[in-house]
Design an enzyme around this catalytic site. Structure first.
Site, PDB file in Angstrom:
ATOM      1  CE  LYS A   1      -3.699  -2.546   2.200  1.00 19.92           C
ATOM      2  NZ  LYS A   1      -4.434  -2.908   3.410  1.00 19.92           N
TER       3      LYS A   1
ATOM      4  CD  GLN B   1      -3.098  -4.158   6.568  1.00 25.19           C
ATOM      5  OE1 GLN B   1      -3.107  -3.186   5.819  1.00 25.19           O
ATOM      6  NE2 GLN B   1      -3.575  -5.328   6.186  1.00 25.19           N
TER       7      GLN B   1
ATOM      8  CG  ASP C   1      -9.722  -0.711   4.684  1.00 24.73           C
ATOM      9  OD1 ASP C   1      -9.232  -1.023   3.585  1.00 24.73           O
ATOM     10  OD2 ASP C   1      -9.149  -0.920   5.776  1.00 24.73           O
TER      11      ASP C   1
END
Ligand code: NAP
Length: 263
Positions: A45, A89, A112
């Protein structure tokens, strides 16, 4: 176009769009777990962000961080106007409840797409839809089968395919082998998100025109493997690695840009 070719071309477009914003695009990753998979995802990422001209910051918290401490950090990021979007995460250490964390991230920062009120879709199904649309896959009235019903992949995938007017069937661990065989035989689009290496093997047959999307990531000593045996005799099958993982990563960066533009 293969997934890799698509990603390369789309990244070039995104770079221009981001440069044309005229102001920095700020992204934050909060990481607690240091397992190999999490490290690899975070690294990927950060690499994507750097490549696209996005300013990314990694906040590493100790693995023993309490839920309260993490929620305080989330609250700080929710209220920091300089942050356009952030993610925590997953997976999280066992002292922290993932659902509580997903609900704590403000829908205005949730790139997300995990929050039920988020304006954005979760990255995996969104990335898959973007690619299938780019490949001009037909949806209207087509038979779509989704295997797996998780909140982050299977369910939102089914919803998005339904929105495109597919006839959607969702299969899961309680589906019999015979039913799975029958549904797959007539499917035009199949998305498998289970996490069992080569669950879909040569016992199953497909239409030659079928599109197979393999979400599964299964690790062994030889590397990564999907949920579908490679090289099925179909029109399109996404590989593992080099398939849905890359589409998911790109969708995250696209979600960040969408979030910025929606402000
Ligand atoms: P999950 O939450 O573990 O859900 C798995 C689903 O598979 C469940 O709905 C389960 O059914 C179903 N299932 C289990 N065994 C089955 C079987 N034998 N036949 C049919 N269905 C079965 O998983 P997830 O988070 O959706 O992830 C699925 C896979 O995708 C994992 O390998 C994960 O690593 C991978 N993944 C990849 C990406 C990417 O970017 N490439 C992103 C997310 C996930 P029940 O509901 O009945 O238990």
């Amino acid at each position: 176009m293969t997934v890799k070719e698509y990603i390369k071309a789309r990244k070039e477009e995104l770079k221009v769009e981001i440069a044309n914003l005229g102001e920095p695009l700020n992204f934050v990753i909060v990481q607690l777990n240091e397992d190999e998979a999490s490290k690899a995802y975070v690294k990927g990422k950060l690499k994507d962000a750097a490549e696209l001209g996005i300013h990314a910051e990694l906040i590493k918290l100790p693995v023993e961080t309490s839920q309260e401490e993490l929620l305080r950090e989330i609250d700080r990021l929710n209220n920091d106007d300089s942050v356009d979007g952030f993610i925590v995460q997953m997976p999280l250490p066992k002292q922290i409840d993932e659902e509580t964390v997903k609900l704590a991230v403000s829908p205005d920062k949730d790139v997300d797409g995990f929050h039920p009120l988020s304006k954005l879709n979760p990255c995996t199904p969104q990335g898959i839809m973007n690619y299938l649309k780019h490949e001009n896959v037909a949806f209207l009235g087509k038979n779509a089968v989704v295997i797996g019903r998780s909140n982050i992949v299977g369910k939102p995938m089914a919803k998005m395919l339904l929105k495109e007017s597919c006839n959607v069937t969702v299969l899961h661990s309680k589906t019999s082998f015979e039913d799975m065989e029958r549904y797959l035989k007539y499917a035009d689009i199949v998305v498998v998100a289970v996490g069992r290496q080569h669950l879909i093997d040569d016992k199953f047959t497909f239409k030659k025109s079928a599109v197979l999307v393999d979400v599964g990531i299964n690790r062994d000593e030889n590397g990564l493997h999907g949920d579908i045996l490679p090289d099925r005799d179909v029109y399109l099958q996404t590989p593992v690695p080099g398939g849905v993982g890359l589409l998911t990563r790109l969708a995250l960066m696209e979600n960040l840009l969408k979030m910025k533009k929606s402000k």
